[in-house]
Write a protein that holds these residues in place. Structure first.
Motif, PDB file in Angstrom:
ATOM      1  N   MET A 159     115.021  51.777  61.220  1.00 17.72           N
ATOM      2  CA  MET A 159     115.227  51.459  62.634  1.00 17.72           C
ATOM      3  C   MET A 159     116.611  51.884  63.098  1.00 17.72           C
ATOM      4  O   MET A 159     116.782  52.369  64.218  1.00 17.72           O
ATOM      5  CB  MET A 159     115.073  49.948  62.844  1.00 17.72           C
ATOM      6  N   ASN A 160     117.610  51.699  62.250  1.00 17.65           N
ATOM      7  CA  ASN A 160     118.993  51.936  62.664  1.00 17.65           C
ATOM      8  C   ASN A 160     119.464  53.358  62.402  1.00 17.65           C
ATOM      9  O   ASN A 160     120.500  53.765  62.926  1.00 17.65           O
ATOM     10  CB  ASN A 160     119.917  50.962  61.934  1.00 17.65           C
ATOM     11  N   GLY A 161     118.735  54.099  61.563  1.00 17.10           N
ATOM     12  CA  GLY A 161     119.210  55.426  61.174  1.00 17.10           C
ATOM     13  C   GLY A 161     120.186  55.289  60.029  1.00 17.10           C
ATOM     14  O   GLY A 161     120.898  54.282  59.937  1.00 17.10           O
ATOM     15  N   VAL A 162     120.230  56.298  59.158  1.00 18.19           N
ATOM     16  CA  VAL A 162     121.053  56.176  57.961  1.00 18.19           C
ATOM     17  C   VAL A 162     121.317  57.573  57.410  1.00 18.19           C
ATOM     18  O   VAL A 162     120.551  58.508  57.662  1.00 18.19           O
ATOM     19  CB  VAL A 162     120.319  55.285  56.925  1.00 18.19           C
ATOM     20  N   THR A 163     122.435  57.704  56.729  1.00 17.32           N
ATOM     21  CA  THR A 163     122.705  58.953  56.014  1.00 17.32           C
ATOM     22  C   THR A 163     122.449  58.695  54.537  1.00 17.32           C
ATOM     23  O   THR A 163     123.063  57.805  53.950  1.00 17.32           O
ATOM     24  CB  THR A 163     124.154  59.413  56.230  1.00 17.32           C
TER      25      THR A 163
END
Ligand SMILES: [Zn+2]
Ligand SMILES: [Zn+2]
Length: 394
Positions: A159-163
């Protein structure tokens, strides 16, 4: 006159004729120039003498049909074979990395005594086919392969986005033989079956089928003494780690394309793309439906029947109050705007709240009395009349 001369000198230009000139035209052009620059007529003129020598040399090659043919073949080789000089007595210095399109350093070329002959073989094969090379060895820029991988994310990270660091394995040139597949000091030779094209033609009746050569498996080269590391394939598996940015709001089963993060290109070609298949572990409460989040909330029968204001959770936010109107049936879905999954454009989907009407399990006296009163009211007496009616239809 060496093959190096052939590469460097344009005899047609020296004689001022076209590449398609007839033997007769060549003879005429030579005579005219030879007279013009003849030392007897240009005493003490060093330039004229030099020109006279050039003209003679050009004529000695082009006037001889066999040598002219050889010359044409050498001249029509792709530039990858022509660049590096340094060859003597007809030999060439060249970078095997270029030859095999692997971008590796020079490997074994010109080193051991046997190498010279094998290089000769390679060119011999080229000459048989008129010097055009279309097989695996051309120095063509090639786009790297697309690579596919999978990553598993928690619901929140998706949901938050991630690397995420992704460890990728891809094919690379064997570090021992630099991709030639040949043991140090030896060189692959042009496949005698397909003459380096990597293709062979099979005739079935009137039709010819082109298929990968069964001797070299399409590579166009055969290795007599295989490299011990790669067993002659010239390939090795390389590992690299890249940081992949996964955008906010990705859903389970989605495929993310990361441009240029695939396998590196060859000979200056662009890199391929990386496709990341996203797996998202389910959340205990929230689900996904496109850009929307879904949520089931239990409501009591009186709440559904009489209407109510209920508190519902939002993902990573404060709970919101949802007004349930009087007479809400089980399974009805309400929309809470802007509390869903993030979209590409920065907006958010909605939260879809579905009511799940609960039937009381254990009844205390007061509840039982209330329900008895409801039953006595006659409400719902003809509830099933319609379904009983319709059931008789054929
Ligand atoms: Zn072959
Ligand atoms: Zn190897």
């Amino acid at each position: 006159m060496s093959t190096k001369d052939y590469l460097e000198k344009d005899y047609y230009k020296v004689l001022g004729v076209s590449k398609n000139a007839s033997q007769d035209e060549i003879k005429k052009a030579y005579r005219k120039l030879a007279q013009q620059y003849h030392p007897d007529r240009n005493k003490g003129d060093a330039d004229a003498e030099e020109r006279f020598k050039e003209v003679s040399e050009a004529n000695s090659v082009l006037a001889d049909e066999k040598r002219r043919k050889e010359y044409d073949q050498v001249r029509s080789m792709p530039s990858g074979f022509r660049g590096a000089g340094g060859g003597q007595g007809g030999g060439f210095g060249f970078d095997l990395g270029d030859l095999f399109g692997q971008g590796g350093g020079p490997a074994g070329g010109g080193g051991a005594g046997g190498a010279g002959d094998r290089i000769g073989d390679i060119f011999g094969g080229l000459f048989n086919r008129g010097g055009t090379r279309t097989g695996a060895g051309t120095r063509r820029a090639r786009r790297g392969a697309d690579v596919e991988t999978e990553v598993t994310l928690s619901f929140g990270r998706a949901m938050n986005g991630v690397t995420v660091p992704l460890k990728l394995t891809s094919e690379a040139a064997c570090p021992t033989c630099h991709g030639t597949g040949a043991k140090a000091g030896t060189t692959p030779r042009v496949c005698p079956n397909c003459e380096g094209t990597g293709q062979e033609t099979r005739n079935l009746g009137n039709f010819g089928f082109s298929e990968p050569c069964h001797i070299c498996h399409g590579r166009g080269l055969v290795v007599d003494d295989p490299c011990a590391t790669c067993h002659g394939s010239g390939r090795a598996t390389g590992t690299r780690t890249i940081q992949a940015r996964i955008p906010a709001g990705v859903a389970d089963g989605q495929k993310i394309r990361l441009k240029g993060k695939g396998a590196p290109g060859e000979n200056g070609g662009p890199s391929g793309d990386l496709y990341v298949n996203i797996k998202v572990t389910p959340h205990p409460v929230f689900g996904r439906s496109g850009d929307n989040l879904t949520l089931a909330v239990p409501v009591t029968f009186p709440e559904a029947a009489l209407g109510a204001e209920i508190k519902v959770p939002t993902f990573q936010g404060q709970p919101v109050t949802l007004r349930i109107p009087e007479g809400t049936p089980n399974g009805r879905t309400f929309r809470v705007r802007g509390r869903g999954a993030p979209r590409r454009d920065g907006t958010k989907g909605d939260l879809l709240v579905t009511v799940d009407v609960q039937v009381p399990g254990k009844l205390d006296d007061q509840t039982r009395a209330a329900l008895e009163a409801l039953r006595g009211s006659g409400e719902g007496d003809d509830l099933r009349s319609e379904v009983l009616q319709q059931a008789r239809e054929e």
